[in-house]
Design a protein around this motif. Structure first.
Motif, PDB file in Angstrom:
ATOM      1  N   THR A 188       0.579  -1.085   0.030  1.00 30.94           N
ATOM      2  CA  THR A 188       0.372   0.354   0.146  1.00 30.94           C
ATOM      3  C   THR A 188       0.867   0.862   0.506  1.00 30.94           C
ATOM      4  OG1 THR A 188       0.249  -0.088   2.206  1.00 30.94           O
ATOM      5  CG2 THR A 188      -2.225  -1.273   0.679  1.00 30.94           C
ATOM      6  N   SER A 189       2.147   1.407   0.260  1.00 24.97           N
ATOM      7  CA  SER A 189       3.036   2.665   0.078  1.00 24.97           C
ATOM      8  C   SER A 189       3.359   2.667  -0.707  1.00 24.97           C
ATOM      9  CB  SER A 189       3.651   2.499   1.387  1.00 24.97           C
ATOM     10  OG  SER A 189       3.246   2.602   2.445  1.00 24.97           O
ATOM     11  N   TYR A 190       4.079   1.831  -1.304  1.00 22.60           N
ATOM     12  CA  TYR A 190       4.454   1.759  -2.808  1.00 22.60           C
ATOM     13  C   TYR A 190       3.368   2.195  -3.996  1.00 22.60           C
ATOM     14  CZ  TYR A 190       5.650   0.177  -7.324  1.00 22.60           C
ATOM     15  OH  TYR A 190       6.180   0.555  -8.947  1.00 22.60           O
ATOM     16  N   ALA A 191       2.390   1.466  -3.976  1.00 19.43           N
ATOM     17  CA  ALA A 191       1.285   1.838  -4.441  1.00 19.43           C
ATOM     18  C   ALA A 191       0.581   3.398  -4.401  1.00 19.43           C
ATOM     19  CB  ALA A 191      -0.357   1.169  -4.759  1.00 19.43           C
ATOM     20  N   GLN A 192      -0.025   3.671  -3.167  1.00 17.87           N
ATOM     21  CA  GLN A 192       0.017   5.011  -3.040  1.00 17.87           C
ATOM     22  C   GLN A 192       1.019   6.014  -3.400  1.00 17.87           C
ATOM     23  OE1 GLN A 192      -0.355   6.283   1.519  1.00 17.87           O
ATOM     24  NE2 GLN A 192      -1.254   8.028   0.926  1.00 17.87           N
ATOM     25  N   SER A 193       2.595   5.674  -3.439  1.00 13.68           N
ATOM     26  CA  SER A 193       3.527   6.343  -3.079  1.00 13.68           C
ATOM     27  C   SER A 193       3.373   7.061  -5.092  1.00 13.68           C
ATOM     28  CB  SER A 193       4.873   6.399  -3.052  1.00 13.68           C
ATOM     29  OG  SER A 193       4.697   6.115  -1.588  1.00 13.68           O
ATOM     30  N   PHE A 194       3.120   5.693  -5.923  1.00 12.74           N
ATOM     31  CA  PHE A 194       3.262   5.362  -7.060  1.00 12.74           C
ATOM     32  C   PHE A 194       2.306   6.322  -7.967  1.00 12.74           C
ATOM     33  CE2 PHE A 194       2.211   3.708 -11.556  1.00 12.74           C
ATOM     34  CZ  PHE A 194       2.962   3.541 -12.452  1.00 12.74           C
TER      35      PHE A 194
END
Length: 213
Positions: free
Chosen positions: A165-171
């Motif tokens: 979720t951290s990666y998806a939100q940053s992306f």
């Protein structure tokens, strides 16, 4: 978490979703970014939908007990501070997501989260013998089945709920503004209600269905 312990889940759910309103307000007033009328309408309807859905999941609150009202006020205040903190996270991420690669940003976020969580968990334990004994007793009381369940929860939370979720939100926030991100996050109660209906067989009343729509 402390706020949830002191107030009701219903009130906490409503207050947390104030991020949907806080983010565009901060963008407009402090960052001088104009928000279109259709977007403001979306913010309003999104919050009203969350309100209906959350009230549908409400439980009775024993506010007649001594000190219960004071406890709820403190809990509401803590949850409100959490909503403000998460709103600033959305706004700051809008800046850094455009400058830093998503994987690098997610790694930094999770590393900081791990460090702060470790400090907040173990430093008080090392300074308090009773708390350290509580940790030991809890670990000693776990059987093999409970330990496996905890490991699965930790694995899911670490890989899916945190890292992915951290990666998806940053992306995602490299491409959309904070207000749109806040609107998308406002659908969390919707997915929560749907998953509870599927896996826990919880019923959703008419008011909740209207809120979901």
């Amino acid at each position: 978490l402390k706020g949830l312990k002191l107030t009701t889940g219903t009130q906490a759910g409503i207050i947390v979703q104030l991020t949907t309103v806080i983010v565009p307000l901060v963008e407009t007033i402090l960052l001088r970014r104009p928000i279109s009328r259709p977007l403001w309408s979306g913010v309003l309807f999104s919050f009203l939908g969350v309100l209906l859905l959350t009230l549908d999941q409400a439980s009775q609150t024993p506010i007649g007990e001594p000190g219960a009202l004071d406890s709820m006020i403190k809990g509401d205040f803590l949850v409100l501070m959490a909503a403000f903190a998460y709103s600033t996270h959305l706004l700051r991420l809008d800046k850094y997501a455009k400058k830093v690669e998503p994987l690098q940003l997610a790694f930094g976020k999770q590393t900081a989260q791990l460090g702060y969580s470790t400090l907040l968990t173990w430093v008080p334990a090392l300074l308090s013998t009773s708390r350290l004994n509580t940790y030991r007793d809890f670990a000693a009381g776990l059987n093999k089945e409970e330990l496996m369940q905890m490991l699965l929860v930790v694995l899911w939370n670490g890989v899916v709920s945190s890292a992915f979720t951290s990666y998806a939100q940053s992306f995602g926030q490299r491409r959309i503004p904070p207000t749109i991100a806040g609107l998308l996050f406002a659908t969390q109660p919707l997915w929560n209600a749907l998953l509870c209906g599927i896996f826990l067989h919880e019923k959703i009343a008419l008011r909740g269905i209207i809120g979901m729509i």
